[in-house]
Design a protein around this motif. Structure first.
Motif, PDB file in Angstrom:
ATOM      1  N   GLY A   7     -25.391  -2.511   7.741  1.00 29.36           N
ATOM      2  CA  GLY A   7     -24.854  -1.555   8.703  1.00 29.36           C
ATOM      3  C   GLY A   7     -24.952  -0.111   8.256  1.00 29.36           C
ATOM      4  N   ASN A   8     -25.398   0.119   7.009  1.00 29.92           N
ATOM      5  CA  ASN A   8     -25.528   1.461   6.419  1.00 29.92           C
ATOM      6  C   ASN A   8     -24.236   2.269   6.564  1.00 29.92           C
ATOM      7  OD1 ASN A   8     -27.006   3.374   4.961  1.00 29.92           O
ATOM      8  ND2 ASN A   8     -27.573   4.455   6.837  1.00 29.92           N
ATOM      9  N   LEU A   9     -23.135   1.635   6.232  1.00 20.02           N
ATOM     10  CA  LEU A   9     -21.803   2.217   6.445  1.00 20.02           C
ATOM     11  C   LEU A   9     -21.228   2.875   5.207  1.00 20.02           C
ATOM     12  CD1 LEU A   9     -19.961  -0.625   8.369  1.00 20.02           C
ATOM     13  CD2 LEU A   9     -20.507   1.638   9.242  1.00 20.02           C
ATOM     14  N   ILE A  10     -20.359   3.823   5.467  1.00 20.75           N
ATOM     15  CA  ILE A  10     -19.391   4.263   4.469  1.00 20.75           C
ATOM     16  C   ILE A  10     -18.095   3.562   4.849  1.00 20.75           C
ATOM     17  CG2 ILE A  10     -17.994   6.175   3.611  1.00 20.75           C
ATOM     18  CD1 ILE A  10     -20.422   7.975   3.978  1.00 20.75           C
ATOM     19  N   VAL A  11     -17.535   2.822   3.914  1.00 19.75           N
ATOM     20  CA  VAL A  11     -16.290   2.092   4.155  1.00 19.75           C
ATOM     21  C   VAL A  11     -15.201   2.713   3.295  1.00 19.75           C
ATOM     22  CG1 VAL A  11     -15.114  -0.134   3.963  1.00 19.75           C
ATOM     23  CG2 VAL A  11     -17.505  -0.039   4.720  1.00 19.75           C
ATOM     24  N   PHE A  12     -14.111   3.094   3.946  1.00 19.61           N
ATOM     25  CA  PHE A  12     -12.938   3.586   3.242  1.00 19.61           C
ATOM     26  C   PHE A  12     -11.883   2.492   3.273  1.00 19.61           C
ATOM     27  CE2 PHE A  12     -14.782   7.702   4.590  1.00 19.61           C
ATOM     28  CZ  PHE A  12     -14.871   8.312   3.342  1.00 19.61           C
ATOM     29  N   VAL A  13     -11.476   2.059   2.093  1.00 13.75           N
ATOM     30  CA  VAL A  13     -10.464   1.007   1.955  1.00 13.75           C
ATOM     31  C   VAL A  13      -9.155   1.662   1.513  1.00 13.75           C
ATOM     32  CG1 VAL A  13      -9.793  -1.052   0.673  1.00 13.75           C
ATOM     33  CG2 VAL A  13     -12.178  -0.738   1.361  1.00 13.75           C
ATOM     34  N   LEU A  14      -8.114   1.447   2.287  1.00  8.93           N
ATOM     35  CA  LEU A  14      -6.801   1.956   1.908  1.00  8.93           C
ATOM     36  C   LEU A  14      -6.308   1.137   0.726  1.00  8.93           C
ATOM     37  CD1 LEU A  14      -5.215   2.353   5.460  1.00  8.93           C
ATOM     38  CD2 LEU A  14      -6.655   3.970   4.188  1.00  8.93           C
ATOM     39  N   SER A  15      -5.946   1.798  -0.348  1.00  5.98           N
ATOM     40  CA  SER A  15      -5.535   1.099  -1.566  1.00  5.98           C
ATOM     41  C   SER A  15      -4.290   0.245  -1.315  1.00  5.98           C
ATOM     42  CB  SER A  15      -5.272   2.096  -2.694  1.00  5.98           C
ATOM     43  OG  SER A  15      -4.067   2.790  -2.462  1.00  5.98           O
ATOM     44  N   LYS A  16      -4.042  -0.657  -2.239  1.00  6.54           N
ATOM     45  CA  LYS A  16      -2.880  -1.546  -2.118  1.00  6.54           C
ATOM     46  C   LYS A  16      -1.571  -0.769  -2.052  1.00  6.54           C
ATOM     47  CE  LYS A  16      -5.102  -5.484  -4.220  1.00  6.54           C
ATOM     48  NZ  LYS A  16      -5.177  -6.437  -5.285  1.00  6.54           N
ATOM     49  N   SER A  17      -1.557   0.444  -2.579  1.00  8.50           N
ATOM     50  CA  SER A  17      -0.324   1.242  -2.567  1.00  8.50           C
ATOM     51  C   SER A  17       0.071   1.683  -1.154  1.00  8.50           C
ATOM     52  CB  SER A  17      -0.457   2.442  -3.499  1.00  8.50           C
ATOM     53  OG  SER A  17      -1.555   3.246  -3.136  1.00  8.50           O
ATOM     54  N   TRP A  18      -0.790   1.506  -0.165  1.00  8.42           N
ATOM     55  CA  TRP A  18      -0.441   1.801   1.227  1.00  8.42           C
ATOM     56  C   TRP A  18       0.427   0.691   1.827  1.00  8.42           C
ATOM     57  CZ3 TRP A  18      -2.683   5.577   4.778  1.00  8.42           C
ATOM     58  CH2 TRP A  18      -3.500   6.525   4.153  1.00  8.42           C
TER      59      TRP A  18
END
Length: 133
Positions: free
Chosen positions: A75-86
């Motif tokens: 998909g040629n994506l940039i993926v932002f993962v919210l850290s576990k601290s969220w």
């Protein structure tokens, strides 16, 4: 830029972000506006480019699955993962923090390597996104 918000984040937050960015020519959609609930992440990630999606925001740790990493590449994506601290924070705390982070996410898209997976920390003092995939 078009961003999609994963199913594990409230659709209302995607709509609110979309209202905030529409004047600068960006769009934020919730994945359920394009796919049925429960659609496999590998499908959503690999087909993102067909929907004009550049960025995916999630609580899921996509970097732990080779199939999902492959789909992000496809998909040629940039993926932002919210850290576990969220996780322990309330909806409104998360919404406020994501709105706070959003300009940095947008700006980072022009310099981050694509495809890639980056962690978004809870604490906003962090100046860089950690690449994990």
């Amino acid at each position: 830029m078009k961003a999609q918000i994963d199913e594990n984040i409230a659709p209302a937050l995607a709509r609110a972000l979309d209202c905030l960015v529409e004047d600068i020519g960006h769009q934020v959609v919730h994945v359920t506006s394009m796919h049925e609930r429960g659609t496999a992440d590998t499908w959503i990630l690999s087909k993102a480019c067909l929907f004009g999606v550049d960025v995916h925001v999630s609580h899921d740790y996509h970097h732990k699955s080779q199939d999902e990493r492959d789909a992000i590449t496809e998909g040629n994506l940039i993926v932002f993962v919210l850290s576990k601290s969220w996780s322990p924070h309330t909806f409104f705390e998360k919404a406020s923090r994501l709105v706070h982070w959003w300009p940095r996410l947008i700006n980072a898209c022009s310099t981050l390597r694509r495809p890639g997976i980056y962690i978004v920390p809870w604490r906003s003092e962090s100046r860089r996104f950690e690449r994990v995939g």
